[in-house]
Write a protein that holds these residues in place. Structure first.
Motif, short mmCIF file in Angstrom:
data_model
loop_
_atom_site.label_atom_id
_atom_site.label_comp_id
_atom_site.label_asym_id
_atom_site.label_seq_id
_atom_site.Cartn_x
_atom_site.Cartn_y
_atom_site.Cartn_z
N THR A 171 -0.64 2.94 0.63
CA THR A 171 -0.53 1.49 0.75
C THR A 171 -1.91 0.86 0.85
O THR A 171 -2.72 1.27 1.69
N MET A 172 -2.15 -0.14 0.00
CA MET A 172 -3.45 -0.83 0.00
C MET A 172 -3.22 -2.34 -0.04
O MET A 172 -2.35 -2.82 -0.77
N HIS A 198 2.80 1.56 -3.23
CA HIS A 198 2.68 2.59 -4.26
C HIS A 198 1.40 2.38 -5.07
O HIS A 198 1.45 2.13 -6.27
N SER A 199 0.29 2.48 -4.38
CA SER A 199 -1.00 2.18 -5.02
C SER A 199 -1.74 3.46 -5.39
O SER A 199 -1.59 4.51 -4.75
N ILE A 200 -2.52 3.33 -6.46
CA ILE A 200 -3.55 4.33 -6.80
C ILE A 200 -4.88 3.63 -6.58
O ILE A 200 -5.11 2.55 -7.12
N TYR A 201 -5.76 4.21 -5.78
CA TYR A 201 -7.02 3.53 -5.45
C TYR A 201 -8.19 4.52 -5.53
O TYR A 201 -8.01 5.74 -5.51
N GLN A 202 -9.36 3.95 -5.61
CA GLN A 202 -10.59 4.74 -5.70
C GLN A 202 -11.74 3.98 -5.05
O GLN A 202 -11.93 2.79 -5.30
N GLN A 203 -12.50 4.69 -4.21
CA GLN A 203 -13.66 4.06 -3.57
C GLN A 203 -14.84 4.09 -4.53
O GLN A 203 -15.09 5.10 -5.19
N GLY A 262 -6.85 -5.14 -8.43
CA GLY A 262 -7.80 -5.90 -7.64
C GLY A 262 -8.64 -5.01 -6.75
O GLY A 262 -8.59 -3.78 -6.82
N ILE A 263 -9.44 -5.65 -5.90
CA ILE A 263 -10.32 -4.95 -4.97
C ILE A 263 -9.71 -5.05 -3.58
O ILE A 263 -9.32 -6.14 -3.14
N ALA A 264 -9.59 -3.90 -2.91
CA ALA A 264 -8.97 -3.87 -1.59
C ALA A 264 -9.76 -4.72 -0.60
O ALA A 264 -10.99 -4.83 -0.67
N GLU A 265 -9.03 -5.33 0.32
CA GLU A 265 -9.66 -6.14 1.35
C GLU A 265 -10.53 -5.26 2.26
O GLU A 265 -10.21 -4.09 2.50
N GLY A 266 -11.62 -5.85 2.74
CA GLY A 266 -12.51 -5.12 3.64
C GLY A 266 -13.76 -4.57 2.97
O GLY A 266 -14.63 -4.03 3.65
N GLY A 267 -13.83 -4.70 1.63
CA GLY A 267 -15.01 -4.20 0.93
C GLY A 267 -16.11 -5.25 0.82
O GLY A 267 -15.99 -6.36 1.37
N ASN A 268 -17.15 -4.91 0.10
CA ASN A 268 -18.27 -5.82 -0.12
C ASN A 268 -17.78 -7.03 -0.92
O ASN A 268 -17.18 -6.89 -1.99
N SER A 295 -24.02 3.47 -2.10
CA SER A 295 -23.61 2.30 -1.32
C SER A 295 -22.08 2.17 -1.39
O SER A 295 -21.47 2.49 -2.40
N GLN A 296 -21.48 1.73 -0.28
CA GLN A 296 -20.02 1.58 -0.23
C GLN A 296 -19.63 0.16 -0.68
O GLN A 296 -19.83 -0.80 0.05
N ALA A 297 -19.11 0.07 -1.91
CA ALA A 297 -18.80 -1.24 -2.49
C ALA A 297 -17.35 -1.65 -2.24
O ALA A 297 -17.00 -2.82 -2.39
N GLY A 298 -16.49 -0.71 -1.87
CA GLY A 298 -15.08 -1.02 -1.65
C GLY A 298 -14.16 -0.13 -2.46
O GLY A 298 -14.58 0.88 -3.04
N ASN A 299 -12.91 -0.49 -2.54
CA ASN A 299 -11.90 0.28 -3.25
C ASN A 299 -11.26 -0.54 -4.36
O ASN A 299 -10.81 -1.67 -4.11
N GLY A 300 -11.22 0.03 -5.54
CA GLY A 300 -10.46 -0.57 -6.63
C GLY A 300 -9.00 -0.10 -6.52
O GLY A 300 -8.73 1.05 -6.19
N VAL A 301 -8.06 -0.98 -6.79
CA VAL A 301 -6.64 -0.68 -6.56
C VAL A 301 -5.80 -1.00 -7.80
O VAL A 301 -5.92 -2.09 -8.38
N TRP A 302 -4.96 -0.03 -8.15
CA TRP A 302 -3.86 -0.26 -9.09
C TRP A 302 -2.59 -0.34 -8.23
O TRP A 302 -2.01 0.67 -7.87
N GLY A 303 -2.19 -1.55 -7.87
CA GLY A 303 -1.04 -1.72 -6.98
C GLY A 303 0.30 -1.61 -7.71
O GLY A 303 0.50 -2.23 -8.76
N GLU A 304 1.21 -0.79 -7.16
CA GLU A 304 2.56 -0.61 -7.73
C GLU A 304 2.50 -0.23 -9.21
O GLU A 304 3.38 -0.65 -9.99
N ALA A 305 1.51 0.55 -9.59
CA ALA A 305 1.41 0.98 -10.99
C ALA A 305 2.63 1.83 -11.33
O ALA A 305 2.87 2.85 -10.68
N GLY A 306 3.40 1.40 -12.37
CA GLY A 306 4.63 2.12 -12.66
C GLY A 306 5.09 1.96 -14.08
O GLY A 306 4.59 1.12 -14.84
N LEU A 307 6.09 2.77 -14.43
CA LEU A 307 6.64 2.84 -15.79
C LEU A 307 8.11 2.47 -15.78
O LEU A 307 8.84 2.81 -14.83
N THR A 308 8.56 1.77 -16.81
CA THR A 308 9.97 1.45 -16.97
C THR A 308 10.40 1.80 -18.39
O THR A 308 9.58 1.81 -19.32
N LYS A 309 11.72 2.07 -18.55
CA LYS A 309 12.22 2.44 -19.87
C LYS A 309 12.82 1.23 -20.59
O LYS A 309 13.10 0.21 -19.97
#
Length: 226
Positions: free
Chosen positions: A110-111, A120-125, A151-157, A212-226
């Motif tokens: 969760t992000m 259901h997020s995929i994220y990367q610092q 988007g960019i997770a809250e709390g980053g630069n 340097s710690q710039a923050g986390n990039g987030v793919w929020g609720e990244a999902g597939l539908t048929k």
């Protein structure tokens, strides 16, 4: 000796008083019988009229009742309004966070992005040492669309800027452009017939100093539908 000069007296006739008195009696009794007959006929007619009135009144009441019942039946027989259709069920969604990428290590959970949480997020610092990251998933050509909130997770630069991209079988099908803190664009693209889907992060603005710690990039609720 009788007096020859006196006329011979015959029998004295009886007065007609009885005859005279008898005639008025007969007339009175006749009149009384007439009155009785008229009165009886009137009573009979009155009774007949009362019976007819009762029958007609009952018939009218029954007719009104039948009419009211007919109207009520017609109203109750009206076709009821059709119920509102149920809301369309949302399509089942397969989250990339529940799949294992064929390349790279994906962080999931969760992000918070721009005031909303995405479980259901995929994220990367990101830092000055790691400016680009990508993850590839095997879709086996079973899915039709890919969607996410990025988007960019809250709390980053607050000066950080990222770019997000989607690649389908080696071909770019989506590029976000620059996404700054406080923004949360949505992605919705077709992946029909796609075998391998790659999502990417690129750090393009902010503190690019080494590690340097710039923050986390987030793919929020990244999902597939048929």
């Amino acid at each position: 000796m009788s007096n020859p000069t006196e006329p011979t007296r015959g029998p004295i006739p009886r007065p007609n008083s009885l005859a005279t008195s008898a005639e008025p009696g007969k007339s009175a009794r006749g009149a009384e019988r007439g009155i009785l007959l008229v009165t009886g006929a009137g009573i009979a007619l009155a009774v007949v009229g009362l019976v007819v009135s009762l029958l007609v009144g009952a018939g009218s009441t029954d007719a009104e009742s039948d009419t009211a019942q007919s109207i009520t039946t017609s109203e109750s027989a009206a076709v009821p309004a059709a119920p509102a259709p149920p809301p369309a069920a949302s399509l089942p969604k397969q989250y990339l966070a529940d799949m294992s990428p064929t390349s790279g290590t994906a962080y999931t959970g969760t992000m918070p992005v721009n005031g909303a949480s995405y479980p259901h997020s995929i994220y990367q610092q990101f830092s000055g040492c790691d400016t680009e990251v990508s993850h590839t998933y095997n879709l086996n050509r079973e899915w039709s669309r890919f969607s996410s909130t990025i988007g960019i997770a809250e709390g980053g630069n607050s000066q950080s800027v990222l770019q997000f991209g989607v690649i389908a079988d080696g071909k770019s099908i989506y590029s976000s452009g620059n996404v700054a803190v406080g923004q949360s664009p949505t992605v919705d693209v077709s992946v029909a017939g796609v075998q391998n889907l790659t999502i990417s992060f690129l750090f393009v603005g902010g503190n690019l100093e080494s590690c340097s710690q710039a923050g986390n990039g987030v793919w929020g609720e990244a999902g597939l539908t048929k």
